[in-house]
Design an enzyme around this catalytic site. Structure first.
Site, PDB file in Angstrom:
ATOM      1  N   ARG A   1     -14.148  -1.589  -8.697  1.00 53.42           N
ATOM      2  CA  ARG A   1     -13.785  -0.778  -7.532  1.00 53.42           C
ATOM      3  C   ARG A   1     -13.407   0.650  -7.913  1.00 53.42           C
ATOM      4  O   ARG A   1     -13.360   1.522  -7.052  1.00 53.42           O
ATOM      5  CB  ARG A   1     -12.600  -1.428  -6.808  1.00 53.42           C
ATOM      6  CG  ARG A   1     -12.941  -2.785  -6.230  1.00 53.42           C
ATOM      7  CD  ARG A   1     -11.695  -3.504  -5.818  1.00 53.42           C
ATOM      8  NE  ARG A   1     -10.984  -2.794  -4.774  1.00 53.42           N
ATOM      9  CZ  ARG A   1     -11.128  -3.025  -3.480  1.00 53.42           C
ATOM     10  NH1 ARG A   1     -11.969  -3.947  -3.073  1.00 53.42           N
ATOM     11  NH2 ARG A   1     -10.440  -2.352  -2.605  1.00 53.42           N
TER      12      ARG A   1
ATOM     13  N   GLU B   1     -30.094  11.075  -1.417  1.00 58.07           N
ATOM     14  CA  GLU B   1     -29.628   9.936  -2.204  1.00 58.07           C
ATOM     15  C   GLU B   1     -29.845  10.192  -3.705  1.00 58.07           C
ATOM     16  O   GLU B   1     -28.972   9.888  -4.532  1.00 58.07           O
ATOM     17  CB  GLU B   1     -30.366   8.667  -1.739  1.00 58.07           C
ATOM     18  CG  GLU B   1     -30.051   7.398  -2.483  1.00 58.07           C
ATOM     19  CD  GLU B   1     -28.574   6.998  -2.457  1.00 58.07           C
ATOM     20  OE1 GLU B   1     -27.795   7.605  -1.728  1.00 58.07           O
ATOM     21  OE2 GLU B   1     -28.216   6.083  -3.224  1.00 58.07           O
TER      22      GLU B   1
ATOM     23  N   LYS C   1     -15.331   2.334  -6.073  1.00 58.05           N
ATOM     24  CA  LYS C   1     -16.409   1.583  -5.423  1.00 58.05           C
ATOM     25  C   LYS C   1     -16.115   1.398  -3.942  1.00 58.05           C
ATOM     26  O   LYS C   1     -17.000   1.416  -3.111  1.00 58.05           O
ATOM     27  CB  LYS C   1     -16.557   0.223  -6.116  1.00 58.05           C
ATOM     28  CG  LYS C   1     -17.685  -0.632  -5.575  1.00 58.05           C
ATOM     29  CD  LYS C   1     -19.024  -0.006  -5.893  1.00 58.05           C
ATOM     30  CE  LYS C   1     -20.200  -0.785  -5.329  1.00 58.05           C
ATOM     31  NZ  LYS C   1     -21.411   0.058  -5.311  1.00 58.05           N
TER      32      LYS C   1
ATOM     33  N   ASN D   1      -1.455  -0.473  -2.088  1.00 57.52           N
ATOM     34  CA  ASN D   1      -2.717   0.230  -1.822  1.00 57.52           C
ATOM     35  C   ASN D   1      -2.540   0.969  -0.502  1.00 57.52           C
ATOM     36  O   ASN D   1      -1.941   0.421   0.425  1.00 57.52           O
ATOM     37  CB  ASN D   1      -3.879  -0.749  -1.633  1.00 57.52           C
ATOM     38  CG  ASN D   1      -4.231  -1.492  -2.906  1.00 57.52           C
ATOM     39  OD1 ASN D   1      -3.684  -1.217  -3.959  1.00 57.52           O
ATOM     40  ND2 ASN D   1      -5.137  -2.451  -2.786  1.00 57.52           N
ATOM     41  N   GLY D   2      -3.119   2.158  -0.399  1.00 51.80           N
ATOM     42  CA  GLY D   2      -3.016   2.903   0.860  1.00 51.80           C
ATOM     43  C   GLY D   2      -2.167   4.151   0.653  1.00 51.80           C
ATOM     44  O   GLY D   2      -1.915   4.570  -0.476  1.00 51.80           O
TER      45      GLY D   2
ATOM     46  N   HIS E   1     -34.704  29.216   3.787  1.00 50.93           N
ATOM     47  CA  HIS E   1     -33.738  29.953   4.620  1.00 50.93           C
ATOM     48  C   HIS E   1     -32.468  30.277   3.852  1.00 50.93           C
ATOM     49  O   HIS E   1     -31.430  30.536   4.448  1.00 50.93           O
ATOM     50  CB  HIS E   1     -33.435  29.165   5.895  1.00 50.93           C
ATOM     51  CG  HIS E   1     -34.640  28.999   6.766  1.00 50.93           C
ATOM     52  ND1 HIS E   1     -35.185  30.033   7.490  1.00 50.93           N
ATOM     53  CD2 HIS E   1     -35.456  27.929   6.976  1.00 50.93           C
ATOM     54  CE1 HIS E   1     -36.264  29.609   8.135  1.00 50.93           C
ATOM     55  NE2 HIS E   1     -36.452  28.336   7.829  1.00 50.93           N
TER      56      HIS E   1
ATOM     57  N   TRP F   1      -5.862   3.917  -8.261  1.00 52.24           N
ATOM     58  CA  TRP F   1      -6.760   5.075  -8.176  1.00 52.24           C
ATOM     59  C   TRP F   1      -5.901   6.188  -7.604  1.00 52.24           C
ATOM     60  O   TRP F   1      -5.481   6.126  -6.446  1.00 52.24           O
ATOM     61  CB  TRP F   1      -7.934   4.742  -7.263  1.00 52.24           C
ATOM     62  CG  TRP F   1      -9.009   5.783  -7.204  1.00 52.24           C
ATOM     63  CD1 TRP F   1     -10.065   5.918  -8.068  1.00 52.24           C
ATOM     64  CD2 TRP F   1      -9.166   6.813  -6.220  1.00 52.24           C
ATOM     65  NE1 TRP F   1     -10.854   6.976  -7.678  1.00 52.24           N
ATOM     66  CE2 TRP F   1     -10.335   7.540  -6.556  1.00 52.24           C
ATOM     67  CE3 TRP F   1      -8.435   7.195  -5.100  1.00 52.24           C
ATOM     68  CZ2 TRP F   1     -10.783   8.615  -5.801  1.00 52.24           C
ATOM     69  CZ3 TRP F   1      -8.882   8.282  -4.350  1.00 52.24           C
ATOM     70  CH2 TRP F   1     -10.045   8.981  -4.704  1.00 52.24           C
TER      71      TRP F   1
ATOM     72  N   LYS G   1     -26.858  10.399  -6.516  1.00 52.14           N
ATOM     73  CA  LYS G   1     -26.841   9.541  -7.714  1.00 52.14           C
ATOM     74  C   LYS G   1     -26.671  10.392  -8.974  1.00 52.14           C
ATOM     75  O   LYS G   1     -25.892  10.043  -9.865  1.00 52.14           O
ATOM     76  CB  LYS G   1     -28.149   8.735  -7.854  1.00 52.14           C
ATOM     77  CG  LYS G   1     -28.372   7.631  -6.876  1.00 52.14           C
ATOM     78  CD  LYS G   1     -27.542   6.398  -7.117  1.00 52.14           C
ATOM     79  CE  LYS G   1     -26.284   6.451  -6.311  1.00 52.14           C
ATOM     80  NZ  LYS G   1     -26.365   5.962  -4.946  1.00 52.14           N
TER      81      LYS G   1
ATOM     82  N   GLU H   1     -23.095  11.666  -9.220  1.00 47.84           N
ATOM     83  CA  GLU H   1     -22.098  10.622  -9.496  1.00 47.84           C
ATOM     84  C   GLU H   1     -22.173  10.128 -10.927  1.00 47.84           C
ATOM     85  O   GLU H   1     -21.153   9.926 -11.565  1.00 47.84           O
ATOM     86  CB  GLU H   1     -22.338   9.358  -8.661  1.00 47.84           C
ATOM     87  CG  GLU H   1     -22.345   9.439  -7.224  1.00 47.84           C
ATOM     88  CD  GLU H   1     -22.349   8.041  -6.601  1.00 47.84           C
ATOM     89  OE1 GLU H   1     -21.272   7.542  -6.299  1.00 47.84           O
ATOM     90  OE2 GLU H   1     -23.432   7.469  -6.398  1.00 47.84           O
TER      91      GLU H   1
ATOM     92  N   CYS I   1      -7.723   1.287  -5.378  1.00 52.39           N
ATOM     93  CA  CYS I   1      -6.642   0.443  -5.884  1.00 52.39           C
ATOM     94  C   CYS I   1      -6.931  -1.023  -5.604  1.00 52.39           C
ATOM     95  O   CYS I   1      -7.544  -1.374  -4.603  1.00 52.39           O
ATOM     96  CB  CYS I   1      -5.339   0.813  -5.204  1.00 52.39           C
ATOM     97  SG  CYS I   1      -4.885   2.524  -5.400  1.00 52.39           S
TER      98      CYS I   1
HETATM   99  C1  AGP Z   1     -22.707   5.496  -3.554  1.00 54.58           C
HETATM  100  O1  AGP Z   1     -23.322   5.568  -4.790  1.00 54.58           O
HETATM  101  C2  AGP Z   1     -21.316   5.907  -3.531  1.00 54.58           C
HETATM  102  N1  AGP Z   1     -20.552   5.268  -4.524  1.00 54.58           N
HETATM  103  C3  AGP Z   1     -20.643   6.116  -2.192  1.00 54.58           C
HETATM  104  O2  AGP Z   1     -21.239   7.243  -1.636  1.00 54.58           O
HETATM  105  C4  AGP Z   1     -20.679   4.966  -1.148  1.00 54.58           C
HETATM  106  O3  AGP Z   1     -21.972   4.761  -0.698  1.00 54.58           O
HETATM  107  C5  AGP Z   1     -19.723   5.315  -0.001  1.00 54.58           C
HETATM  108  O4  AGP Z   1     -18.424   5.437  -0.485  1.00 54.58           O
HETATM  109  C6  AGP Z   1     -19.766   4.306   1.123  1.00 54.58           C
HETATM  110  O5  AGP Z   1     -19.373   3.054   0.696  1.00 54.58           O
HETATM  111  P1  AGP Z   1     -19.633   1.764   1.543  1.00 54.58           P
HETATM  112  O6  AGP Z   1     -21.108   1.567   1.630  1.00 54.58           O
HETATM  113  O7  AGP Z   1     -18.964   0.665   0.767  1.00 54.58           O
HETATM  114  O8  AGP Z   1     -19.051   1.955   2.886  1.00 54.58           O
END
Ligand code: AGP
Length: 618
Positions: free
Chosen positions: A27, A491, A613, A104-105, A514, A78, A495, A498, A2
């Protein structure tokens, strides 16, 4: 997540609020709205609330071009409590329609507050959100003094908030408060701004103040008055908003993600600039402010973060052990904070975060601090809550990262942690020759990255294209690696999930046999990260195991390693580097896989569904 913007001043507020909301779009959100205090024909004021599901562009269409009003608030939501609907979008208004709230929150006791308001006050709720209770509570306590009404409402609330409230009775006023969700006020000439992220203000003012938790602010066009929620006055010095390094415009790139992938040679150079010291074979990170004696006294290092930042932390922990012989671990912040960790005074923690606002990471920092641990930040966004909570630390200087999927922040975080490992290493176990060689190798990476991206990132044929073809048609994809390449595999899988929404899994290569190997059939693409390091032969054996079961292997290998390349259906070479540095290069093809697969599947590359974000809720 948000986003909040607010404006009180001489100008028409609506265009400024919409611009601020656009700057917060990165965001992640699913609906947007604004509340304007607009003049009526009778000489009074009323609230004009407009909300839309979807992007800010939808809200822009709905807002009349000449909408009057010189004060108002805007919000991107959000969803947490309640579906993505217009009724659940913010602002929420009280039953008289003269008080509007954006929030927000999470209001944790909203259910009991709602029941009370319905039963005792006869309030009819119009949304499923937790936030709407705030509008009705402010109304309940409002007797003509807006500041006291908000203060009293927040006194009965538990949870987290960045909240802003406007009143039709007060045309030049916003009341805002923060508890666990960031807010910043900015001073212009005869105008005052409010935002949850200073990025929204960058076009308008550089004179800002960050609110602290449990503070409340009365905002007028002349400026602001801040006090604690318990009534004590507060005075904060105005800070200068730093110039953003790197641009937050897309330029000629179709997507921020692609732009940010391409920016990595530059962002990495910025991160390394002046920090690697070839003369001594060491490194300098002034923000850590640690003497060699203090470095030697550290007994254990914990690296905390979430998502991509956690993956960078895994590389950092390995580097710390190998270069500094310092016992080190990386842990997911949300797990760390609730496992009652054992912490001693000679532990050091590094909190890694791009946004500097991640609630889980912030919670972990506070837990470590409560137990007497020292925590330093490895953060991208200057002045963010995590940077300020840690007090000491380093910025990774990636510049604004707008795409939800992190790319350039990852490589800068890894680089910053490698520099820290070199710095710690030279004070502990590492000789000058070894340090110099490592530093030189690190400084060579931006150039190697640039050449690799030039040759591969935009090409319409070749192994990246072939790999993406395998991936987009897959039901399921495996990512394998060992040592630091296991973190790269994680990673790469994150990606692809996401951005392309392709189900996938990462596993340390040897662990796969395993159990997870049962998932492999003749169609399964397996992406194996196999740099020419001490684990190469072992990982190639694991590659043989999946090949034997018919997997379609996409192999990331070191340039010139033809033997490894021969095992793959698609082989992708990346430049040679020393083992700990390989993640900076082997992650590049994985970032491109996600981008191109997302594109081929018609995904919303920069704003993938359900994601934010900046994850400011637990
Ligand atoms: C990464 O592609 C993600 N969008 C997500 O995992 C992100 O890295 C995570 O939310 C942590 O965010 P930050 O680095 O802003 O703390």
């Amino acid at each position: 997540m948000c986003g909040i913007v607010g404006y009180v001043g001489e100008k028409r507020a609506a265009p400024l609020l919409l611009d601020g909301l656009r700057r917060l779009e990165y965001r992640g959100y699913d609906s947007a709205g604004l509340a304007m205090i607009t003049p009526t024909e009778g000489g009074g004021y009323e609230l004009n609330v407009i909300r839309r599901v979807g992007f800010v562009a939808e809200l822009v269409k709905a807002v009349p071009e000449n909408l009057a009003g010189r004060a108002g608030v805007g919000h991107t939501r959000w969803a947490t409590h309640g579906a993505v609907t217009e009724a659940n979008a913010h602002p929420h208004v009280d039953s008289t329609g003269r008080i509007a709230v954006i929030h927000n929150g999470i209001i944790e006791n909203f259910a009991s507050l709602r029941a009370h308001l319905e039963e005792e006050e006869g309030v009819k709720f119009r949304s499923e959100t937790d936030s709407e209770v705030l509008a009705h509570l402010v109304r309940k306590f409002y007797t003509g003094d807006p500041l006291e009404a908000v203060r009293s409402a927040l006194a009965v609330v538990t949870g987290t908030w960045g909240v802003a409230v406007v009143f039709a009775d007060h045309a030049d006023l916003i009341i805002a408060s923060r508890n666990g969700s960031p807010l910043v006020v900015g001073k212009g000439d005869g105008e005052t701004f409010l935002a949850s992220d200073p990025h929204a203000l960058a076009n308008y003012t550089r004179s800002i103040v960050y609110l602290e938790d449990r503070e409340i602010v009365k905002i007028t066009r002349e400026g602001w008055e801040i006090s604690r929620l318990d009534g004590r006055p507060v005075s904060h010095a105005i800070e200068e908003l730093g110039i953003e390094l790197g641009s937050s415009e897309k330029g000629s790139f179709p997507h921020f993600m692609l732009k940010e992938i391409h920016e990595q040679p530059e962002s990495l150079s910025r991160c390394l600039l002046g920090r690697v010291v070839p003369e001594t074979g060491g490194a300098k990170l002034g923000g850590f402010d640690l003497t060699p004696r203090e470095i030697v006294a550290i007994r254990r290092l914990g690296i905390l973060g979430c998502g991509t930042s956690f993956h960078a932390g895994l590389v950092g922990a390995t580097a710390m052990e190998q270069l500094a012989r310092l016992p080190a671990f990386a842990e997911i912040a949300s797990e760390f904070r609730y496992r009652n960790p054992v912490i001693s005074a000679d532990d050091l923690f590094l909190a890694v975060s791009q946004s500097g606002e991640t609630a889980d990471t912030l919670g972990a920092i506070q837990e470590a601090q409560t137990k007497g641990g020292r925590v330093m930040g490895v953060v991208n966004v200057v002045g963010s809550t995590i940077a300020r909570t840690c007090g000491r630390g380093v910025y990774v200087h990636s510049g604004p990262e707008i795409a939800v999927a992190s790319t350039k922040a990852f490589t800068s975080q890894v680089a910053a942690l490698l520099v820290a490992s070199l710095m710690f290493g030279r004070s502990r176990m590492l000789g000058p020759g070894e340090g110099r060689a490592f530093g030189a190798d690190l400084l060579a990476v931006p150039g190697r990255m640039a050449s690799w991206l030039d040759a591969n990132a935009t090409s319409h044929t070749g192994p990246i294209v072939d790999a993406v073809e395998l991936l987009v048609n897959a039901r399921f994809v495996f990512f394998l690696g060992r040592g630091v390449s296991a973190a790269v595999a994680m990673e790469g899988a994150l990606k692809l999930k996401e951005v392309a929404y392709i189900p996938c899994m990462s596993y340390p290569a040897a662990e796969m046999k395993h159990g997870p190997i049962a998932l492999i059939d003749k169609q399964t693409p397996v992406v194996a990260i196999v740099p020419d390091d001490q684990m190469r032969d072992k990982t190639l054996s694991n590659v043989q195991e999946v090949r034997a079961r018919g997997a379609r292997v996409i192999l990331i290998h070191t340039e010139g390693d033809t033997e490894a390349a021969q095992l793959a259906e698609v082989a992708i070479a990346v430049p040679r580097a020393s083992a700990l540095i390989t993640p900076l290069l082997s992650v590049l093809p994985l970032q491109l896989f996600a981008y191109r697969a997302g594109l081929a599947l018609g995904r919303d590359i920069d704003r993938p569904r359900n994601l934010a974000k900046s994850v400011t809720v637990e």
